[in-house]
Design a protein around this motif. Structure first.
Motif, PDB file in Angstrom:
ATOM      1  N   CYS A 171       0.868  -1.188   0.000  1.00 41.15           N
ATOM      2  CA  CYS A 171       0.000   0.000   0.000  1.00 41.15           C
ATOM      3  C   CYS A 171       0.904   1.237   0.000  1.00 41.15           C
ATOM      4  N   ALA A 172       0.753   2.075  -1.016  1.00 42.33           N
ATOM      5  CA  ALA A 172       1.643   3.234  -1.232  1.00 42.33           C
ATOM      6  C   ALA A 172       1.471   4.310  -0.160  1.00 42.33           C
ATOM      7  N   PRO A 173       2.509   5.141   0.005  1.00 46.44           N
ATOM      8  CA  PRO A 173       2.326   6.328   0.844  1.00 46.44           C
ATOM      9  C   PRO A 173       1.382   7.290   0.144  1.00 46.44           C
ATOM     10  N   MET A 174       0.371   7.767   0.857  1.00 45.44           N
ATOM     11  CA  MET A 174      -0.587   8.687   0.243  1.00 45.44           C
ATOM     12  C   MET A 174      -1.043   9.711   1.273  1.00 45.44           C
TER      13      MET A 174
ATOM     14  N   PRO B 277       1.365   8.076   5.131  1.00 43.18           N
ATOM     15  CA  PRO B 277       1.437   9.233   4.227  1.00 43.18           C
ATOM     16  C   PRO B 277       2.773   9.950   4.456  1.00 43.18           C
ATOM     17  N   MET B 278       3.186  10.719   3.486  1.00 48.75           N
ATOM     18  CA  MET B 278       4.404  11.527   3.631  1.00 48.75           C
ATOM     19  C   MET B 278       4.282  12.452   4.851  1.00 48.75           C
ATOM     20  N   LEU B 279       5.311  12.449   5.678  1.00 48.09           N
ATOM     21  CA  LEU B 279       5.342  13.343   6.839  1.00 48.09           C
ATOM     22  C   LEU B 279       6.460  14.359   6.620  1.00 48.09           C
TER      23      LEU B 279
ATOM     24  N   LEU C  79      12.319   7.605   2.346  1.00 50.01           N
ATOM     25  CA  LEU C  79      12.537   9.001   1.938  1.00 50.01           C
ATOM     26  C   LEU C  79      11.766   9.280   0.660  1.00 50.01           C
ATOM     27  N   ASN C  80      11.021  10.367   0.674  1.00 53.38           N
ATOM     28  CA  ASN C  80      10.217  10.724  -0.493  1.00 53.38           C
ATOM     29  C   ASN C  80      11.059  11.528  -1.478  1.00 53.38           C
ATOM     30  N   PHE C  81      11.431  10.889  -2.584  1.00 53.52           N
ATOM     31  CA  PHE C  81      12.119  11.584  -3.681  1.00 53.52           C
ATOM     32  C   PHE C  81      11.229  11.557  -4.924  1.00 53.52           C
TER      33      PHE C  81
ATOM     34  N   CYS D 233      13.959   4.210  -0.076  1.00 53.80           N
ATOM     35  CA  CYS D 233      13.699   5.429  -0.880  1.00 53.80           C
ATOM     36  C   CYS D 233      12.622   5.148  -1.914  1.00 53.80           C
ATOM     37  N   LYS D 234      11.865   6.206  -2.237  1.00 58.16           N
ATOM     38  CA  LYS D 234      10.874   6.116  -3.319  1.00 58.16           C
ATOM     39  C   LYS D 234      11.187   7.240  -4.295  1.00 58.16           C
ATOM     40  N   ILE D 235      11.420   6.860  -5.541  1.00 60.84           N
ATOM     41  CA  ILE D 235      11.831   7.867  -6.540  1.00 60.84           C
ATOM     42  C   ILE D 235      10.887   7.868  -7.741  1.00 60.84           C
TER      43      ILE D 235
ATOM     44  N   GLY E  45       7.472   4.612 -12.125  1.00 60.89           N
ATOM     45  CA  GLY E  45       7.991   4.720 -13.489  1.00 60.89           C
ATOM     46  C   GLY E  45       7.440   5.885 -14.289  1.00 60.89           C
ATOM     47  N   ARG E  46       7.338   7.031 -13.663  1.00 62.48           N
ATOM     48  CA  ARG E  46       6.946   8.253 -14.375  1.00 62.48           C
ATOM     49  C   ARG E  46       7.907   9.363 -13.976  1.00 62.48           C
ATOM     50  N   THR E  47       8.043  10.365 -14.839  1.00 64.82           N
ATOM     51  CA  THR E  47       8.875  11.527 -14.514  1.00 64.82           C
ATOM     52  C   THR E  47       8.035  12.511 -13.691  1.00 64.82           C
TER      53      THR E  47
ATOM     54  N   ALA F 251       8.034  -1.959  -7.683  1.00 65.14           N
ATOM     55  CA  ALA F 251       7.514  -1.205  -8.829  1.00 65.14           C
ATOM     56  C   ALA F 251       6.271  -0.432  -8.409  1.00 65.14           C
ATOM     57  N   ASN F 252       6.157   0.775  -8.913  1.00 68.44           N
ATOM     58  CA  ASN F 252       4.955   1.572  -8.632  1.00 68.44           C
ATOM     59  C   ASN F 252       4.507   2.295  -9.904  1.00 68.44           C
ATOM     60  N   GLY F 253       3.156   2.282 -10.083  1.00 66.77           N
ATOM     61  CA  GLY F 253       2.577   3.019 -11.207  1.00 66.77           C
ATOM     62  C   GLY F 253       1.982   2.098 -12.253  1.00 66.77           C
ATOM     63  N   GLY F 254       0.829   2.512 -12.767  1.00 66.37           N
ATOM     64  CA  GLY F 254       0.225   1.792 -13.885  1.00 66.37           C
ATOM     65  C   GLY F 254      -0.528   0.534 -13.502  1.00 66.37           C
TER      66      GLY F 254
ATOM     67  N   VAL G 238       4.987  -5.152  -5.761  1.00 61.16           N
ATOM     68  CA  VAL G 238       4.242  -4.136  -6.503  1.00 61.16           C
ATOM     69  C   VAL G 238       3.535  -3.221  -5.505  1.00 61.16           C
ATOM     70  N   MET G 239       3.708  -1.929  -5.714  1.00 62.47           N
ATOM     71  CA  MET G 239       3.053  -0.939  -4.852  1.00 62.47           C
ATOM     72  C   MET G 239       1.914  -0.279  -5.626  1.00 62.47           C
ATOM     73  N   SER G 240       0.755  -0.190  -4.992  1.00 62.13           N
ATOM     74  CA  SER G 240      -0.370   0.489  -5.658  1.00 62.13           C
ATOM     75  C   SER G 240      -0.886   1.634  -4.802  1.00 62.13           C
TER      76      SER G 240
HETATM   77  C1  LIG Z   1      -4.031  10.920  -2.915  1.00 59.96           C
HETATM   78  C2  LIG Z   1      -2.591  10.615  -3.189  1.00 59.96           C
HETATM   79  C3  LIG Z   1      -1.632  10.952  -2.256  1.00 59.96           C
HETATM   80  C4  LIG Z   1      -0.282  10.652  -2.491  1.00 59.96           C
HETATM   81  N1  LIG Z   1       0.641  10.946  -1.527  1.00 59.96           N
HETATM   82  C5  LIG Z   1       1.929  10.499  -1.666  1.00 59.96           C
HETATM   83  C6  LIG Z   1       2.851  10.582  -0.591  1.00 59.96           C
HETATM   84  O1  LIG Z   1       2.532  11.027   0.515  1.00 59.96           O
HETATM   85  N2  LIG Z   1       4.122  10.121  -0.804  1.00 59.96           N
HETATM   86  C7  LIG Z   1       4.516   9.581  -2.005  1.00 59.96           C
HETATM   87  O2  LIG Z   1       5.675   9.170  -2.142  1.00 59.96           O
HETATM   88  N3  LIG Z   1       3.643   9.493  -3.029  1.00 59.96           N
HETATM   89  C8  LIG Z   1       2.368   9.900  -2.874  1.00 59.96           C
HETATM   90  N4  LIG Z   1       1.461   9.718  -3.891  1.00 59.96           N
HETATM   91  C9  LIG Z   1       1.896   9.026  -5.122  1.00 59.96           C
HETATM   92  C10 LIG Z   1       1.634   7.522  -5.004  1.00 59.96           C
HETATM   93  O3  LIG Z   1       2.292   6.939  -3.895  1.00 59.96           O
HETATM   94  C11 LIG Z   1       2.070   6.783  -6.275  1.00 59.96           C
HETATM   95  O4  LIG Z   1       3.450   6.971  -6.447  1.00 59.96           O
HETATM   96  C12 LIG Z   1       1.348   7.293  -7.526  1.00 59.96           C
HETATM   97  O5  LIG Z   1      -0.021   7.518  -7.285  1.00 59.96           O
HETATM   98  C13 LIG Z   1       1.487   6.278  -8.657  1.00 59.96           C
HETATM   99  O6  LIG Z   1       0.934   5.045  -8.298  1.00 59.96           O
HETATM  100  P1  LIG Z   1      -0.476   4.535  -8.876  1.00 59.96           P
HETATM  101  O7  LIG Z   1      -0.345   4.540 -10.358  1.00 59.96           O
HETATM  102  O8  LIG Z   1      -0.653   3.167  -8.276  1.00 59.96           O
HETATM  103  O9  LIG Z   1      -1.519   5.500  -8.414  1.00 59.96           O
HETATM  104  C14 LIG Z   1       0.117  10.032  -3.699  1.00 59.96           C
HETATM  105  C15 LIG Z   1      -0.866   9.708  -4.642  1.00 59.96           C
HETATM  106  C16 LIG Z   1      -2.201   9.990  -4.394  1.00 59.96           C
HETATM  107  C17 LIG Z   1      -3.225   9.610  -5.414  1.00 59.96           C
END
Ligand SMILES: Cc1cc2nc3c(=O)[nH]c(=O)nc-3n(C[C@H](O)[C@H](O)[C@H](O)COP(=O)(O)O)c2cc1C
Length: 358
Positions: free
Chosen positions: A22-25, A48-50, A103-105, A145-147, A175-177, A206-209, A228-230
Motif C-alpha cells: 500500500c503506497a504512501p498517500m 502518508p508523507m510526513l 525518503l520521499n524523492f 527510498c521512493k523515486i 515509473g513516471r517523470t 515497482a509503482n505506477g500503472g 508491486v506498490m499500488s
Molecule cells: C491521494 C494521493 C496521495 C499521495 N501521496 C503520496 C505521498 O505522501 N508520498 C509519495 O511518495 N507518493 C504519494 N502519492 C503518489 C503515489 O504513492 C504513487 O506513487 C502514484 O499515485 C502512482 O501510483 P499509482 O499509479 O498506483 O496511483 C500520492 C498519490 C495519491 C493519489
C-alpha cells in the motif's frame, strides 16, 4: 555480496518478503485505510508523507498525522525534507514505531519545489546521497527510498546505483517523470523499472500503472521486481491485492467502521468515500453533493448507506471507474468538479503544510 546488500535482503525476508504494498498517500494511507487493505492481501504499508521539519517543530502535527497501532505492521514511515540533520531528528522520533524510514524523492507538487524535497530534490544528486548516508548512520531501522524516473534513462540508472551504494535498503521506483503529473500523468514506464531491477542488488518495488489484479501479476512478471506498490487502484478497491473485486458498498461500510475505530480525520473519510463510491456518485449526483457537504462522521455514513441501497443492482465489476478516468483521456475541460477536487488532494495537503509553516 557486500554486507549492506546482505542486510537489505535479510531485512526484507524478516518482514516476510512482502509482495503487495500500500503506497504512501497524503490524507489517504492513514491507519484506518492501512488496516483495511491489510485485511485483503496488502503485506506492507507506508504512512502518508510526513514533513520532517514540521514534525520536529510541532507535536500536534506529529500526533495528528502519525498514528499507528501494534497490528499495523510491517510499516514504513515516509519522510520528506532536504536537511539531513532535520530528517534524522524526525526519524528518531518515530523509528520505534515502524520498520523502516522511507525518503520521499518522488513528490512532483509545487510545494515540493518550494520546500526542495520530493522529485525536485532528486535533481541534487549529492544532497540525496548525503541524506541517505547520514540517515542510515544515525538511525536503527533501515532507510528506503521512493523515486520517480528522469527522462534520461542513463541518468536514472546511475542515480539508482548511487542510492544503493549510499545505503538504501529497498528502492521503490514510480515509473513516471515528475513532469508526468496532473493532466499529463500518461503511461508508466515498466521497462525502466525492469532495467533498474536488473541493475541493482537490493530489493526493488515497482509503482505506477496498476489498475487491476491482472496488472499486478503482469507487472511482477514483466519487471521481475520483488513487490508491486499500488496507490490509486487500491483507493478505489482496497481489496485489490486479494485478487478479487469485493462489493464496494460493503467495503465502504467496513471502511467507515475502521475510520471510527482508528479515529480517521474527516478529510480522509471524505476523500476515501469519493473514490470508493465513485460510480454511484456519478449517477446519483444528489448524494455526491451531500457527501461534499457532509461535516460529521454520521453525515458521511448516511451517504454510504443511502448509496448502498441505490446502487445495489450494479454489478461489482461495473462499480469500478475512478482510476479508469485516466484511460478515457479526459481533457481538462471535460473533467467534472469532483474529479478536480479529488485529484487536487495533495494540493490541499500543501495548503495544510503551509498553515503549519506559517
Ligand atoms: C491521494 C494521493 C496521495 C499521495 N501521496 C503520496 C505521498 O505522501 N508520498 C509519495 O511518495 N507518493 C504519494 N502519492 C503518489 C503515489 O504513492 C504513487 O506513487 C502514484 O499515485 C502512482 O501510483 P499509482 O499509479 O498506483 O496511483 C500520492 C498519490 C495519491 C493519489
Amino acid at each position: 555480496m557486500d554486507d549492506h546488500i546482505q542486510q537489505a535482503w535479510q531485512f526484507y525476508r524478516n518482514l516476510g518478503s512482502p509482495k503487495f504494498i500500500c503506497a504512501p498517500m497524503v490524507d489517504q494511507s492513514e491507519l484506518a485505510f492501512r488496516m483495511q487493505t491489510r485485511k485483503y492481501g496488502t503485506t506492507l504499508a507506508y504512512t502518508p508523507m510526513l514533513h520532517s521539519r514540521i514534525m520536529t517543530e510541532s507535536k500536534s502535527y506529529k500526533d495528528e498525522f502519525f498514528t499507528t497501532c501494534p497490528e499495523d505492521r510491517p510499516l514504513f514511515a515516509q519522510l520528506c525534507g532536504h536537511d539531513p540533520q532535520v530528517i534524522i531528528k524526525a526519524a528518531l522520533m518515530i523509528q520505534d514505531q515502524c520498520d523502516a524510514i522511507d525518503l520521499n524523492f518522488g513528490c512532483p507538487q509545487g510545494i515540493a519545489r518550494k520546500g526542495l524535497y520530493g522529485a525536485f530534490l532528486l535533481e541534487k544528486r549529492e544532497q540525496v546521497l548525503t541524506i541517505v548516508k547520514e540517515l542510515k548512520q544515525n538511525i536503527k531501522v533501515p532507510v528506503t527510498c521512493k523515486i520517480r524516473v528522469f527522462k534520461d534513462r542513463k541518468r536514472t540508472l546511475d542515480l539508482t546505483k548511487d542510492i544503493q551504494s549510499a545505503g538504501c535498503s529497498i528502492l521503490t521506483v514510480h515509473g513516471r517523470t515528475k513532469e508526468q503529473n496532473k493532466d499529463f500523468v500518461g503511461q508508466c514506464d515498466w521497462n525502466i523499472i525492469a532495467e533498474i531491477k536488473q541493475l541493482l542488488q537490493i530489493p526493488v518495488f515497482a509503482n505506477g500503472g496498476i489498475y487491476t489484479w491482472s496488472d499486478v501479476e503482469r507487472c511482477l512478471q514483466e519487471t521481475k521486481v520483488d513487490a508491486v506498490m499500488s496507490s490509486e487502484a487500491l483507493l478505489e478497491n482496497p481489496a485489490l491485492f486479494s485478487g478479487e473485486i469485493k462489493d464496494l458498498n460493503e467495503l465502504a461500510l467496513e471502511y467507515m467502521q475502521l475510520a471510527k475505530q482508528y479515529d480517521a480525520r474527516l478529510v480522509e473519510i471524505k476523500a476515501h468515500l469519493f473514490k470508493l463510491l465513485y460510480t454511484g456518485l456519478q449517477i446519483h449526483t444528489d448524494q455526491r453533493s451531500k457527501l461534499a457537504a457532509a461535516k460529521t462522521y454520521e453525515e458521511h455514513l448516511e451517504v454510504v448507506i443511502e448509496l448502498k441501497n441505490k446502487r445495489a443492482d450494479i454489478p461489482k465489476e461495473d462499480k469500478l471507474g475512478w482510476y479508469k478516468r485516466y484511460q478515457n483521456f479526459k481533457q481538462p475541460n471535460q473533467k467534472d468538479k469532483e474529479d478536480d477536487k479529488q485529484e487536487n488532494i495533495i494540493q490541499e495537503q500543501d495548503l495544510l503544510l503551509q498553515n503549519y509553516d506559517s
